[in-house]
Design a protein around this motif. Structure first.
Motif, PDB file in Angstrom:
ATOM      1  N   LYS A 283      -6.211  -2.828  -4.422  1.00 41.03           N
ATOM      2  CA  LYS A 283      -5.436  -1.581  -4.301  1.00 41.03           C
ATOM      3  C   LYS A 283      -6.107  -0.589  -3.365  1.00 41.03           C
ATOM      4  O   LYS A 283      -5.493   0.373  -2.929  1.00 41.03           O
ATOM      5  CB  LYS A 283      -5.217  -0.955  -5.679  1.00 41.03           C
ATOM      6  N   GLU A 284      -7.386  -0.838  -3.078  1.00 38.58           N
ATOM      7  CA  GLU A 284      -8.058  -0.013  -2.060  1.00 38.58           C
ATOM      8  C   GLU A 284      -7.752  -0.676  -0.729  1.00 38.58           C
ATOM      9  O   GLU A 284      -8.053  -1.864  -0.557  1.00 38.58           O
ATOM     10  CB  GLU A 284      -9.574   0.037  -2.288  1.00 38.58           C
ATOM     11  N   GLU A 285      -7.159   0.096   0.162  1.00 36.70           N
ATOM     12  CA  GLU A 285      -6.677  -0.486   1.412  1.00 36.70           C
ATOM     13  C   GLU A 285      -7.783  -1.195   2.195  1.00 36.70           C
ATOM     14  O   GLU A 285      -8.887  -0.685   2.343  1.00 36.70           O
ATOM     15  CB  GLU A 285      -6.024   0.589   2.281  1.00 36.70           C
ATOM     16  N   GLY A 286      -7.456  -2.399   2.656  1.00 35.64           N
ATOM     17  CA  GLY A 286      -8.385  -3.172   3.483  1.00 35.64           C
ATOM     18  C   GLY A 286      -9.383  -3.996   2.694  1.00 35.64           C
ATOM     19  O   GLY A 286     -10.202  -4.706   3.258  1.00 35.64           O
ATOM     20  N   GLU A 287      -9.313  -3.891   1.390  1.00 31.46           N
ATOM     21  CA  GLU A 287     -10.261  -4.662   0.569  1.00 31.46           C
ATOM     22  C   GLU A 287      -9.553  -5.739  -0.230  1.00 31.46           C
ATOM     23  O   GLU A 287      -8.344  -5.705  -0.405  1.00 31.46           O
ATOM     24  CB  GLU A 287     -10.984  -3.708  -0.401  1.00 31.46           C
ATOM     25  N   SER A 288     -10.355  -6.690  -0.710  1.00 35.70           N
ATOM     26  CA  SER A 288      -9.780  -7.739  -1.557  1.00 35.70           C
ATOM     27  C   SER A 288     -10.770  -8.115  -2.662  1.00 35.70           C
ATOM     28  O   SER A 288     -11.955  -7.794  -2.568  1.00 35.70           O
ATOM     29  CB  SER A 288      -9.399  -8.948  -0.707  1.00 35.70           C
ATOM     30  N   LYS A 289     -10.249  -8.777  -3.677  1.00 36.13           N
ATOM     31  CA  LYS A 289     -11.104  -9.112  -4.822  1.00 36.13           C
ATOM     32  C   LYS A 289     -10.981 -10.587  -5.150  1.00 36.13           C
ATOM     33  O   LYS A 289      -9.926 -11.203  -4.902  1.00 36.13           O
ATOM     34  CB  LYS A 289     -10.688  -8.282  -6.043  1.00 36.13           C
ATOM     35  N   LEU A 290     -12.042 -11.119  -5.715  1.00 32.68           N
ATOM     36  CA  LEU A 290     -12.056 -12.542  -6.056  1.00 32.68           C
ATOM     37  C   LEU A 290     -11.955 -12.700  -7.574  1.00 32.68           C
ATOM     38  O   LEU A 290     -12.691 -12.070  -8.325  1.00 32.68           O
ATOM     39  CB  LEU A 290     -13.363 -13.176  -5.537  1.00 32.68           C
ATOM     40  N   TYR A 291     -11.029 -13.515  -8.005  1.00 36.07           N
ATOM     41  CA  TYR A 291     -10.873 -13.801  -9.443  1.00 36.07           C
ATOM     42  C   TYR A 291     -10.933 -15.307  -9.632  1.00 36.07           C
ATOM     43  O   TYR A 291     -10.546 -16.063  -8.747  1.00 36.07           O
ATOM     44  CB  TYR A 291      -9.526 -13.293  -9.952  1.00 36.07           C
ATOM     45  N   GLU A 292     -11.388 -15.734 -10.802  1.00 38.32           N
ATOM     46  CA  GLU A 292     -11.349 -17.181 -11.059  1.00 38.32           C
ATOM     47  C   GLU A 292     -11.048 -17.485 -12.519  1.00 38.32           C
ATOM     48  O   GLU A 292     -11.255 -16.650 -13.406  1.00 38.32           O
ATOM     49  CB  GLU A 292     -12.640 -17.856 -10.599  1.00 38.32           C
ATOM     50  N   GLY A 293     -10.543 -18.671 -12.723  1.00 43.52           N
ATOM     51  CA  GLY A 293     -10.199 -19.090 -14.080  1.00 43.52           C
ATOM     52  C   GLY A 293     -10.317 -20.604 -14.204  1.00 43.52           C
ATOM     53  O   GLY A 293     -10.200 -21.332 -13.217  1.00 43.52           O
ATOM     54  N   GLU A 294     -10.585 -21.062 -15.427  1.00 41.18           N
ATOM     55  CA  GLU A 294     -10.770 -22.504 -15.673  1.00 41.18           C
ATOM     56  C   GLU A 294      -9.754 -23.014 -16.676  1.00 41.18           C
ATOM     57  O   GLU A 294      -9.289 -22.263 -17.538  1.00 41.18           O
ATOM     58  CB  GLU A 294     -12.174 -22.738 -16.247  1.00 41.18           C
ATOM     59  N   GLY A 295      -9.449 -24.282 -16.580  1.00 37.96           N
ATOM     60  CA  GLY A 295      -8.532 -24.868 -17.557  1.00 37.96           C
ATOM     61  C   GLY A 295      -8.531 -26.366 -17.467  1.00 37.96           C
ATOM     62  O   GLY A 295      -8.965 -26.940 -16.456  1.00 37.96           O
ATOM     63  N   ASN A 296      -8.047 -27.004 -18.535  1.00 35.47           N
ATOM     64  CA  ASN A 296      -8.014 -28.476 -18.551  1.00 35.47           C
ATOM     65  C   ASN A 296      -7.005 -29.025 -17.538  1.00 35.47           C
ATOM     66  O   ASN A 296      -7.124 -30.153 -17.101  1.00 35.47           O
ATOM     67  CB  ASN A 296      -7.661 -28.982 -19.954  1.00 35.47           C
ATOM     68  N   SER A 297      -6.023 -28.240 -17.249  1.00 39.56           N
ATOM     69  CA  SER A 297      -5.056 -28.651 -16.212  1.00 39.56           C
ATOM     70  C   SER A 297      -5.006 -27.543 -15.156  1.00 39.56           C
ATOM     71  O   SER A 297      -5.475 -26.424 -15.399  1.00 39.56           O
ATOM     72  CB  SER A 297      -3.676 -28.860 -16.823  1.00 39.56           C
TER      73      SER A 297
ATOM     74  N   TYR B 244       0.816  -1.222   0.000  1.00 41.56           N
ATOM     75  CA  TYR B 244       0.000   0.000   0.000  1.00 41.56           C
ATOM     76  C   TYR B 244       0.847   1.269   0.000  1.00 41.56           C
ATOM     77  O   TYR B 244       0.487   2.266  -0.604  1.00 41.56           O
ATOM     78  CB  TYR B 244      -0.964   0.003   1.184  1.00 41.56           C
ATOM     79  N   GLN B 245       1.997   1.204   0.681  1.00 43.21           N
ATOM     80  CA  GLN B 245       2.869   2.389   0.716  1.00 43.21           C
ATOM     81  C   GLN B 245       3.431   2.717  -0.664  1.00 43.21           C
ATOM     82  O   GLN B 245       3.568   3.864  -1.039  1.00 43.21           O
ATOM     83  CB  GLN B 245       4.042   2.132   1.655  1.00 43.21           C
ATOM     84  N   ARG B 246       3.759   1.667  -1.412  1.00 45.72           N
ATOM     85  CA  ARG B 246       4.459   1.882  -2.673  1.00 45.72           C
ATOM     86  C   ARG B 246       3.515   1.955  -3.881  1.00 45.72           C
ATOM     87  O   ARG B 246       3.969   2.069  -5.013  1.00 45.72           O
ATOM     88  CB  ARG B 246       5.492   0.772  -2.897  1.00 45.72           C
ATOM     89  N   LEU B 247       2.240   1.869  -3.592  1.00 49.03           N
ATOM     90  CA  LEU B 247       1.255   1.782  -4.668  1.00 49.03           C
ATOM     91  C   LEU B 247       1.315   2.963  -5.638  1.00 49.03           C
ATOM     92  O   LEU B 247       1.209   2.792  -6.846  1.00 49.03           O
ATOM     93  CB  LEU B 247      -0.142   1.678  -4.030  1.00 49.03           C
ATOM     94  N   HIS B 248       1.509   4.162  -5.116  1.00 54.08           N
ATOM     95  CA  HIS B 248       1.486   5.348  -5.994  1.00 54.08           C
ATOM     96  C   HIS B 248       2.857   5.986  -6.175  1.00 54.08           C
ATOM     97  O   HIS B 248       2.962   7.094  -6.682  1.00 54.08           O
ATOM     98  CB  HIS B 248       0.491   6.365  -5.423  1.00 54.08           C
ATOM     99  N   VAL B 249       3.902   5.278  -5.744  1.00 52.09           N
ATOM    100  CA  VAL B 249       5.259   5.823  -5.927  1.00 52.09           C
ATOM    101  C   VAL B 249       5.700   5.551  -7.371  1.00 52.09           C
ATOM    102  O   VAL B 249       5.681   4.408  -7.814  1.00 52.09           O
ATOM    103  CB  VAL B 249       6.247   5.182  -4.920  1.00 52.09           C
ATOM    104  N   PRO B 250       6.071   6.596  -8.099  1.00 50.63           N
ATOM    105  CA  PRO B 250       6.364   6.374  -9.524  1.00 50.63           C
ATOM    106  C   PRO B 250       7.722   5.733  -9.816  1.00 50.63           C
ATOM    107  O   PRO B 250       7.941   5.225 -10.902  1.00 50.63           O
ATOM    108  CB  PRO B 250       6.313   7.789 -10.109  1.00 50.63           C
ATOM    109  N   PHE B 251       8.638   5.788  -8.839  1.00 51.20           N
ATOM    110  CA  PHE B 251       9.999   5.300  -9.113  1.00 51.20           C
ATOM    111  C   PHE B 251      10.215   3.870  -8.634  1.00 51.20           C
ATOM    112  O   PHE B 251       9.594   3.444  -7.669  1.00 51.20           O
ATOM    113  CB  PHE B 251      11.031   6.189  -8.402  1.00 51.20           C
ATOM    114  N   PRO B 252      11.145   3.166  -9.283  1.00 49.55           N
ATOM    115  CA  PRO B 252      11.530   1.857  -8.754  1.00 49.55           C
ATOM    116  C   PRO B 252      12.213   2.025  -7.393  1.00 49.55           C
ATOM    117  O   PRO B 252      12.802   3.087  -7.122  1.00 49.55           O
ATOM    118  CB  PRO B 252      12.531   1.314  -9.783  1.00 49.55           C
TER     119      PRO B 252
END
Lengths: 486, 333
Positions: free
Chosen positions: B48-62, A320-328
């Motif tokens: 990227k919003e602090e304290g939140e999370s997101k769910l993603y999913e994907g399918e495949g033969n392996s 979260y700290q580095r999220l908006h920092v533009p530099f490596p």
């Protein structure tokens, strides 16, 4: 030298390119024509009037003093001055004039008298500005050579303290003094240094820093191999351990040689504190050394290559700290460190009155504003702060510069190769340090090669009553400190 | 020259492993399902919003292709290095975890110290959805706040599973979860034969024998009221005799009363309590040992425990220690 004083004075004036501070005066004393010359900028007018002119014009003229066979002998024996020299070589004239002597020429003689009338140009003994301590003597060296010698002589009243003078610098003719203990120091080392000093063939030696590079020529290293200090007590401790000190005219810094890596973790104050506290402080300095060199590189490695070693919560926080920092990360750290170095350089150079405003601007701009603007992350500021503060524990400027350079080398390796690069750089660093030698003494002594007796005043500081031996690696003539055992 | 050679090799040793933290999609939990011959991978990614999370999913033969499918949906690189939990469904486990495990072993960034769970009679995606909805809930809490037992140290990480799988004398186990009535709980112990699920057993019996337990909550009458007792310290000692017919376990269990004052009880009450405890523990151990025998699995390392592979003749002798109580009972397998 010519016997005609007018021609001689004219020649001196011409050779000095009509120097404005050269003053000459002709006198006639009982039919003897004399001239005296001095350089106004380096001589004391009072001393000339009080002792020389008065002696010549009053005492000798009035026959108050016994008359010798020749007028020259009368002058030589009757003028009250504690440092009187007879000069026959014309080239010496300039040295003595510049050193604050007054020359007296007598018509008909191809020689002259040089009397010391030096003006006191010293700033007085003050407290050390770069090596401050809380407890212990506060005096420090000045630009006056005799004062510096005196500060050591008054501490070591042993007749075995040797002070040898050499003159180096073709144009400056600077006085360089070698100080050592005759019955302790390894005289081979003294001879070695003397030979190196005698070989110096340069125009000028204006400071002790000028002769450093002539003394250590074999192996190049950014880490210093001699201590440069303002403190007479440190010089005395070193001399008594069997080391050699070098004082240079007009320089408030003495050189102590040989200096090993561990010596830079010591401080004169260690000897004025309880041994346990001093040992703890030494360990702190070692930790600070590791922190200041390794922390930024380690941070770059683990945040850009080996992320998996970070604890989960730390990773999330950094994310979260580095999220908006533009530099490596690497660039960000180098940028902040560079700014800090500029700030530090400014702090040394600018007048102290401007220091406060600079601190505010530097602290706010580099710290708070940069983070708020999203240019750098808080973690990077903390890393740079820890690095910089740890680096401030060392007072030797060469040590600080050495640390700085290696810090950037570590950063470079870590930025390209992560922890592997870091480890590789660490190995190179260790190899480099352990391969260094100062006057045939391994730089990492007494740790590598290991000397148990040397450890008593290196990693730890043993109590004074138990620290009975001088370090072996200095090959002292007398190893025992207590009771004069041999 | 040597320096240049070192630098040259440095490039090859390191590779192109440079990654900025902000450019990663950090996965905290992964769910693996198997349906219609396809793997379905669901991941919870730190948002990227602090304290939140997101769910993603994907399918495949392996499994690999399913992971790739998830990666394609993300703008940043999928990062599995700090994964804390992996939940596999019953169907995946019955088919065998070989594919999944080989991926985890080969992927060098994965640390193999995350918890492995099995979800019984549901899809792992449902568990991930449950975790998303209950953002404060973490799966590690399940070991602390369970209504039956509290574990001192849970060693059922993926690493322990792989080690057990490789061991000749031991079969791996996974904690099995149950998602019923919108409540997630620790259900039972999933027993595996190599990488395949073979059945389930009582979890308390396993830990009573293993001894790796912080507390066990047992409910039984104490005096006139129904009171809960907790066993907060447990240490099993094994003693073996030369005659295989008399092999037995000696368990020393210290009890700390919770909700019932032993001091005020009569001798008869104390005896009754002790009997209840012993019977309860004996029942759980018996169930576990019976399931082991029935499914032909060795979830505990019996070779080191008893010096033999068969445990048909084991006699368990349990003695209970409290400040006031001491009695011995015997368990017969």
């Amino acid at each position: 030298m010519k016997s005609n004083i007018e021609k001689t004075v004219q020649k001196i004036t011409n050779d000095l390119h009509n120097a404005s501070d050269l003053k000459t005066r002709f006198l006639d004393i009982k039919g003897h024509k004399i001239a005296y010359l001095f350089m106004e900028s380096v001589t004391s007018g009072d001393a000339i009037s009080e002792f020389i002119v008065r002696s010549i014009t009053f005492d000798i003229k009035q026959n108050k003093q016994p008359f010798f066979e020749t007028f020259f002998q009368s002058l030589q024996n009757n003028i009250s001055n504690n440092s009187l020299k007879v000069i026959q070589n014309y080239q010496d004239v300039f040295f003595y004039l510049a050193s604050g002597f007054t020359l007296i020429l007598v018509e008909g003689y191809k020689k002259c008298l040089a009397l010391e009338t030096r003006r006191d140009l010293s700033r007085g003994i003050t407290e050390s500005s770069s090596e401050g301590i809380i407890r212990g003597p506060k005096d420090s060296f000045t630009e006056t050579h005799t004062v510096n010698q005196g500060l050591i002589r008054k501490r070591i009243k042993d007749p075995n303290l040797v002070i040898e003078d050499l003159f180096i610098g073709k144009r400056t003719q600077s006085k360089v003094s070698l100080l050592y203990m005759y019955d302790i120091t390894d005289l081979k080392k003294v001879k070695q240094i003397k030979q190196k000093l005698q070989k110096i063939n340069v125009d000028s030696i204006l400071d002790s820093g000028h002769i450093r590079e002539f003394l250590v020529t074999k192996q190049k290293s950014v880490f210093p191999k001699m201590i440069s200090t303002e403190r007479p007590d440190l010089v005395c401790t070193s001399i008594l351990d069997g080391k050699i000190a070098i004082l240079v005219e007009n320089s408030p810094y003495a050189l102590i040689i040989p200096a090993l890596f561990i010596d830079f973790f010591k401080n004169p104050e260690d000897y004025y504190q309880k041994s346990l506290n001093a040992t703890f402080t030494r360990f702190l300095r070692m930790i600070a050394f590791a922190l200041t060199i390794l922390v930024p590189a380690l941070y770059i490695s683990v945040t850009t290559f080996q992320i998996q070693v970070l604890p989960e919560k730390l990773l999330t926080s950094l994310f979260y700290q580095r999220l908006h920092v533009p530099f490596p990360t690497a660039f960000e750290i180098v940028l902040l460190l560079t700014f800090f170095e500029i700030l530090r350089e400014c702090d040394i150079r600018i007048p102290s009155a401007m220091g406060t405003s600079m601190s505010i601007v530097g602290g706010l701009v580099l710290g708070d504003a940069a983070v708020s603007a999203g240019l750098v992350s808080q973690a990077s500021v903390i890393i740079v702060a820890v690095t910089s503060i740890s680096g401030l524990l060392f007072s030797d400027i060469d040590m600080i510069n050495g640390i700085r350079l290696w810090r950037f080398i570590f950063i470079l390796f870590s930025s390209f190769f992560g922890l592997i690069g870091f480890t590789l750089c660490f190995i190179l660093f260790t190899i480099k340090l352990s391969s260094l030698k100062v006057m045939d003494v391994p730089y990492l002594s007494p740790i590598s090669p290991f000397h148990f007796t040397g450890l008593k005043d290196s990693l730890i500081r043993t109590p004074k009553n138990k620290d009975d031996k001088r370090p072996n690696y200095l090959s002292p003539k007398n190893r025992y400190k207590l009771g004069g055992r041999k | 020259m040597k320096k240049w050679i070192l630098l040259f090799f440095c490039f090859f040793l390191v590779g192109c492993d440079f990654k900025e933290i902000r450019d990663l999609s950090i996965v905290s939990t992964m769910g693996i399902d198997f349906e219609d011959g396809k793997y379905r991978v669901s991941v919870i990614v730190i948002s990227k919003e602090e304290g939140e999370s997101k769910l993603y999913e994907g399918e495949g033969n392996s499994f690999f292709k399913a992971i790739q499918a998830v990666n394609d949906k993300l703008t940043e690189t999928l990062y599995l290095g700090h994964m804390q939990n992996v939940i596999v469904s019953e169907t995946v486990s019955k088919n065998g975890l070989k594919d999944v495990l080989s991926y985890f072993i080969k992927e060098d960034v994965i640390q193999n110290n995350f918890y492995l769970f099995l979800i019984k009679e549901s899809f792992s995606k449902d568990v991930l959805t449950y975790l998303m909805e209950n953002s404060g809930y973490t799966l590690s809490n399940i070991f602390k706040g369970n209504n039956m037992l509290s574990l001192k140290k849970n060693d059922n990480s993926i690493h322990a599973f792989i080690q057990d799988m490789k061991d000749e004398h031991k079969d791996p186990v996974i904690h099995s979860l149950s998602l019923q009535d919108h409540s997630l709980s620790l259900h039972s112990l999933a027993l595996f034969k190599k990488d395949k699920l073979v059945g389930f057993t009582d979890i308390a019996g396993y830990y009573l024998l293993k001894g790796n337990m912080h507390q066990i909550y047992l409910s039984f009458p104490c005096g006139e009221k129904e009171t809960t007792f907790s066993i907060d310290h447990m240490k099993f000692q094994t003693s073996l005799s030369n005659n295989s017919a008399t092999h037995h376990i000696t368990g020393n269990i210290s009890l700390k009363e919770n909700g019932c004052n032993f001091k005020t009880n009569t001798n008869d009450d104390s005896k009754k309590i002790k009997k209840n405890i012993q019977q309860m523990m004996q029942g759980k151990i018996d169930t576990f040992l019976r399931d082991q025998k029935k499914l032909n699995v060795q979830s505990l390392d019996y070779k080191s425990l008893f010096g033999m592979r068969q445990y048909n003749n084991i006699k368990s002798k349990i003695s209970l220690h409290t400040d006031k109580l001491k009695e011995e009972g015997e368990l017969h397998e």
